[in-house]
Design a protein around this motif. Structure first.
Motif, mmCIF file in Angstrom:
data_model
loop_
_atom_site.group_PDB
_atom_site.id
_atom_site.type_symbol
_atom_site.label_atom_id
_atom_site.label_comp_id
_atom_site.label_asym_id
_atom_site.label_seq_id
_atom_site.Cartn_x
_atom_site.Cartn_y
_atom_site.Cartn_z
ATOM 1 N N ASP A 140 10.429 0.746 -7.606
ATOM 2 C CA ASP A 140 9.473 0.617 -8.640
ATOM 3 C C ASP A 140 8.515 -0.885 -8.470
ATOM 4 O O ASP A 140 7.215 -0.804 -8.832
ATOM 5 C CB ASP A 140 9.856 0.804 -10.057
ATOM 6 N N GLU A 141 9.279 -1.672 -8.175
ATOM 7 C CA GLU A 141 8.752 -2.926 -8.189
ATOM 8 C C GLU A 141 7.604 -3.081 -6.780
ATOM 9 O O GLU A 141 6.498 -3.460 -6.909
ATOM 10 C CB GLU A 141 9.567 -4.203 -8.009
ATOM 11 N N VAL A 142 8.109 -2.281 -5.831
ATOM 12 C CA VAL A 142 7.056 -2.229 -4.583
ATOM 13 C C VAL A 142 5.954 -1.421 -4.806
ATOM 14 O O VAL A 142 4.855 -1.831 -4.707
ATOM 15 C CB VAL A 142 7.818 -1.454 -3.612
ATOM 16 N N LYS A 143 6.053 -0.229 -5.732
ATOM 17 C CA LYS A 143 5.058 0.478 -6.195
ATOM 18 C C LYS A 143 3.987 -0.250 -7.143
ATOM 19 O O LYS A 143 2.899 -0.257 -6.999
ATOM 20 C CB LYS A 143 5.379 1.548 -7.156
ATOM 21 N N ASN A 144 4.786 -1.094 -7.974
ATOM 22 C CA ASN A 144 3.843 -2.061 -9.064
ATOM 23 C C ASN A 144 3.025 -3.083 -8.189
ATOM 24 O O ASN A 144 1.831 -3.420 -8.416
ATOM 25 C CB ASN A 144 4.809 -2.726 -9.913
ATOM 26 N N TYR A 145 3.556 -3.390 -7.277
ATOM 27 C CA TYR A 145 3.078 -4.563 -6.386
ATOM 28 C C TYR A 145 1.809 -3.781 -5.459
ATOM 29 O O TYR A 145 0.628 -4.507 -5.648
ATOM 30 C CB TYR A 145 3.902 -5.194 -5.123
ATOM 31 N N LEU A 146 2.026 -2.793 -4.972
ATOM 32 C CA LEU A 146 0.845 -2.132 -4.235
ATOM 33 C C LEU A 146 -0.133 -1.601 -5.418
ATOM 34 O O LEU A 146 -1.262 -1.482 -4.660
ATOM 35 C CB LEU A 146 1.426 -0.749 -3.442
ATOM 36 N N ARG A 147 0.131 -1.283 -6.465
ATOM 37 C CA ARG A 147 -0.875 -0.916 -7.470
ATOM 38 C C ARG A 147 -2.041 -1.934 -7.844
ATOM 39 O O ARG A 147 -2.832 -1.819 -8.083
ATOM 40 C CB ARG A 147 -0.364 -0.774 -8.933
ATOM 41 N N GLY A 148 -1.574 -3.246 -7.309
ATOM 42 C CA GLY A 148 -2.467 -4.660 -7.428
ATOM 43 C C GLY A 148 -3.575 -4.611 -6.455
ATOM 44 O O GLY A 148 -4.542 -5.411 -6.451
ATOM 45 N N PHE A 149 -3.413 -3.585 -5.472
ATOM 46 C CA PHE A 149 -4.428 -3.365 -4.465
ATOM 47 C C PHE A 149 -5.161 -2.169 -4.490
ATOM 48 O O PHE A 149 -4.593 -1.029 -4.120
ATOM 49 C CB PHE A 149 -3.803 -3.544 -3.035
ATOM 50 N N PRO A 150 -6.347 -2.112 -4.717
ATOM 51 C CA PRO A 150 -7.117 -0.680 -5.088
ATOM 52 C C PRO A 150 -6.927 0.178 -3.874
ATOM 53 O O PRO A 150 -7.064 1.367 -4.099
ATOM 54 C CB PRO A 150 -8.713 -1.405 -5.037
ATOM 55 N N ASP A 151 -6.965 -0.436 -2.640
ATOM 56 C CA ASP A 151 -6.849 0.738 -1.326
ATOM 57 C C ASP A 151 -5.623 1.634 -1.638
ATOM 58 O O ASP A 151 -5.638 2.669 -1.124
ATOM 59 C CB ASP A 151 -6.728 -0.255 0.020
ATOM 60 N N TYR A 152 -4.535 0.899 -2.216
ATOM 61 C CA TYR A 152 -3.211 1.634 -2.384
ATOM 62 C C TYR A 152 -3.184 2.286 -3.844
ATOM 63 O O TYR A 152 -2.596 3.455 -3.973
ATOM 64 C CB TYR A 152 -2.055 0.462 -1.966
ATOM 65 N N ALA A 153 -3.803 1.450 -4.523
ATOM 66 C CA ALA A 153 -3.536 1.975 -5.820
ATOM 67 C C ALA A 153 -4.000 3.473 -6.294
ATOM 68 O O ALA A 153 -3.340 4.173 -6.956
ATOM 69 C CB ALA A 153 -4.387 0.973 -6.980
ATOM 70 N N LYS A 154 -5.235 3.753 -5.597
ATOM 71 C CA LYS A 154 -5.693 5.088 -5.868
ATOM 72 C C LYS A 154 -4.680 6.183 -5.448
ATOM 73 O O LYS A 154 -4.778 7.450 -5.814
ATOM 74 C CB LYS A 154 -6.977 5.388 -5.027
ATOM 75 N N TYR A 155 -3.654 5.815 -4.382
ATOM 76 C CA TYR A 155 -2.922 6.946 -4.035
ATOM 77 C C TYR A 155 -1.430 7.032 -4.446
ATOM 78 O O TYR A 155 -0.754 7.865 -4.645
ATOM 79 C CB TYR A 155 -2.718 6.914 -2.456
ATOM 80 N N ILE A 156 -0.983 5.697 -5.092
ATOM 81 C CA ILE A 156 0.454 5.652 -5.548
ATOM 82 C C ILE A 156 0.672 6.230 -6.699
ATOM 83 O O ILE A 156 1.843 7.004 -6.610
ATOM 84 C CB ILE A 156 0.403 4.034 -6.072
ATOM 85 N N ASP A 157 -0.168 6.591 -7.575
ATOM 86 C CA ASP A 157 0.242 7.692 -8.603
ATOM 87 C C ASP A 157 -0.015 8.969 -8.473
ATOM 88 O O ASP A 157 0.349 9.664 -9.165
ATOM 89 C CB ASP A 157 -0.580 7.011 -10.084
ATOM 90 N N GLN A 158 -0.693 8.977 -7.322
ATOM 91 C CA GLN A 158 -1.143 10.504 -6.850
ATOM 92 C C GLN A 158 0.084 11.079 -6.325
ATOM 93 O O GLN A 158 0.432 12.418 -6.422
ATOM 94 C CB GLN A 158 -2.396 10.595 -6.208
ATOM 95 N N TYR A 159 0.638 10.400 -5.082
ATOM 96 C CA TYR A 159 1.333 10.891 -4.319
ATOM 97 C C TYR A 159 3.163 10.368 -4.299
ATOM 98 O O TYR A 159 2.909 9.014 -4.903
ATOM 99 C CB TYR A 159 0.987 10.840 -2.779
#
Lengths: 385, 160
Positions: free
Chosen positions: A79-98
């Protein structure tokens, strides 16, 4: 002074000063035209790449640095990895989708898709063909999913929404068995490959033949799209694709030698004509007794120093992974060399794709390390490529 | 129809060469820089202002060419001066000096600007260094501009 010029002009055989000036102007015009043509020609090769290269360099600037990777590795859990990636728009758009792995693959696929769309016409075919990489990855995932009995929802989690089969993905995911997968694929170039590979899979239970056949199809045809380079840019693209082909062939041969397979076992999966390692050389290598024979058979090629170094590690650990990492690094080095050598052409695009691949590979290693028990940050760091 | 002396007509050609070639180089250079800037802005909207700066740099060559062309016209055609054919050739020389220098300089600056835009979008700290590198190909246009002015002054076209 004026009289001197008039005398000079007359002595040169011109009827008047005006006629002489007319000739001077004509000569100047010709010189001007030559200067313009000679000066503009190199720019014609640079101009089509300025837009795509600026976009690609914008994305290259967002590739994670070593410091950022260290921060991700230090994350306490997934979850912390996910949160970190959420800080970057390129990744954020897919993190909560897939799922995380699918989000990472989708982000990588999006970059391949972008390059295929914006690259100049002379290299578009190759990059478009490279997009089939996602079709092939999806097909492998779908076939495995159907064989192990995953339902449509679970299968969907494994496929990346990019490639040329996107309009068939729903039917492929919903298929109940391989036969339905085959009928969904009807009319595509993959039907015959899967039809041929499935009986072998059913007989042996090994997925390797299917994977190798699909990889062979991709790389063999990718190499074909760049067979006749039109200019420096396409020649460099050919050398990059060529290094991927050679690396893949060498991986197959080395793995076959470790598994004790014979020439006829691996021949169908070899990409028939490599780039630097041509058909006759491949045959020699396939007939080598063991891994050491393959490595010594490469003497004189640029792969020899790379694999000799990995051989030491292989002897110590017995793991074929050392060769695979060495060959992958060689392909990355080729990409880096091209990107430095050809900064105004195709170089930045090749360099970016290679760096992005590496970034995603490392993120997946971190995700796996975080998901499985017993991996400390130091151990994960050690595993990064 | 107004009678124009042969030398004055040659000076008019010089004015055309000055702005024509300098404008060509500047236009190509600016096009290359603009294409790179558009790509950069597509990735990062904050690049707009910096992209405009880099795209504007190759404009100067056209300005130099335009100035020389105006000066040639003001002191010859527009002044109604009947220039000798020899002075007309000097005027062509002045126009060619800034025209060709501007052509090379403008294209070079455009390529450098486009590359700098790529560097800045990759690493924003590259902005100042990008500007310095992009400004370097300006010198050739300045040489051409100076020589054009000197030719016009010492041949007596300007102030003669």
């Amino acid at each position: 002074m004026v009289e001197d010029i008039a005398t000079l002009v007359t002595s040169l055989g011109f009827p008047s000063t005006e006629a002489f000036l007319g000739l001077v102007i004509l000569v100047l015009l010709i010189i001007g035209a030559v200067v313009v043509i000679v000066t503009i020609r190199p720019v014609q090769n640079i101009f089509p790449y300025t837009y795509p290269n600026a976009r690609v360099r914008g994305r290259a600037g967002k590739i994670f640095t070593e410091k950022q990777f260290s921060e991700i590795i230090e994350a306490g859990n997934i979850d912390e990895v996910k949160n970190y990636l959420r800080g970057f728009p390129d990744y954020a758009k897919y993190i909560d989708q897939y799922s995380l792995e699918k989000a990472l693959d989708t982000q990588l696929a999006e970059n391949y898709d972008l390059i295929a769309r914006i690259t100049p016409a002379n290299s578009r075919d190759a990059f478009k063909f490279l997009l089939k990489k996602w079709d092939i990855q999806n097909l492998k995932s779908i076939v495995i999913a159907k064989k192990v009995g995953l339902n449509a929802e679970e299968t969907l989690e494994l496929v990346v929404p990019f490639g040329e089969l996107t309009d068939k993905l729903d039917a492929l995911v919903d298929a109940n068995d391989i036969n339905e997968v085959l009928s969904a694929l009807e009319g595509t170039e993959y039907t015959s490959i899967i039809e041929d590979a499935i009986p072998i899979y059913e007989e042996t239970g090994m997925l390797l033949p299917l994977e190798a056949s699909l990889d062979k199809y991709l790389l063999e045809n990718l190499l074909r799209t760049v067979t006749t380079p039109e200019d420096d840019n396409t020649a460099l693209l050919k050398s990059y694709v060529g290094s991927m082909v050679d690396a893949t062939n060498l991986k197959i041969i080395l793995r076959a030698k470790v598994d004790g397979l014979k020439f006829e076992d691996i021949d169908p999966y070899m990409i028939s004509d490599g780039y630097q390692i041509r058909e006759w050389k491949l045959k020699d290598l396939m007939e080598a007794e063991d891994v050491a024979g393959v490595v010594s058979g490469l003497e004189g090629t640029e792969y020899a120093p790379v694999l000799v170094e990995a051989m030491t590690q292989y002897t110590e650990t017995g793991s074929i992974g050392a060769f695979e990492i060495a060959l992958d690094n060689h392909v990355s080095e080729t990409a880096k060399r091209i990107s430095l050598k050809n900064q105004f052409g195709i170089g930045p695009m090749i360099g970016f794709l290679s760096k992005k691949e590496k970034e995603i590979k490392n993120l997946k290693i971190i995700v796996r390390g975080k998901r499985e028990e017993g991996f400390t940050p130091a151990m994960i760091k050690e595993m990064l490529v | 129809m107004v009678e124009v002396a042969l030398g004055t007509a040659l000076a008019a050609i010089g004015a055309g060469v000055a702005i024509g070639f300098a404008g060509l180089g500047s236009g190509i250079g600016q096009g290359i820089a603009a294409a790179g800037s558009v790509g950069a802005v597509a990735e990062d909207e904050e690049m707009f202002a910096r992209g405009i700066i880099f795209t504007a740099l190759p404009e100067t060559q056209a300005i130099y060419g335009f100035l020389i062309a105006i000066l040639l016209m003001v002191f010859t055609v527009m002044a109604g001066k009947a220039l000798s054919p020899a002075l007309g050739l000097v005027a062509i020389g002045a126009g060619a000096a800034i025209g060709f220098a501007g052509l090379g300089s403008g294209m070079g600056q455009g390529i450098a600007a486009s590359s700098s835009v790529g560097s800045v979008v990759e690493d924003p700290d590259m902005f100042a260094r990008g500007i310095i590198f992009t400004a370097l190909p300006e010198t050739q246009a300045i040489y051409g501009f100076l020589i054009a002015i000197l030719l016009m002054v010492f041949a007596g076209i300007m102030g003669g």
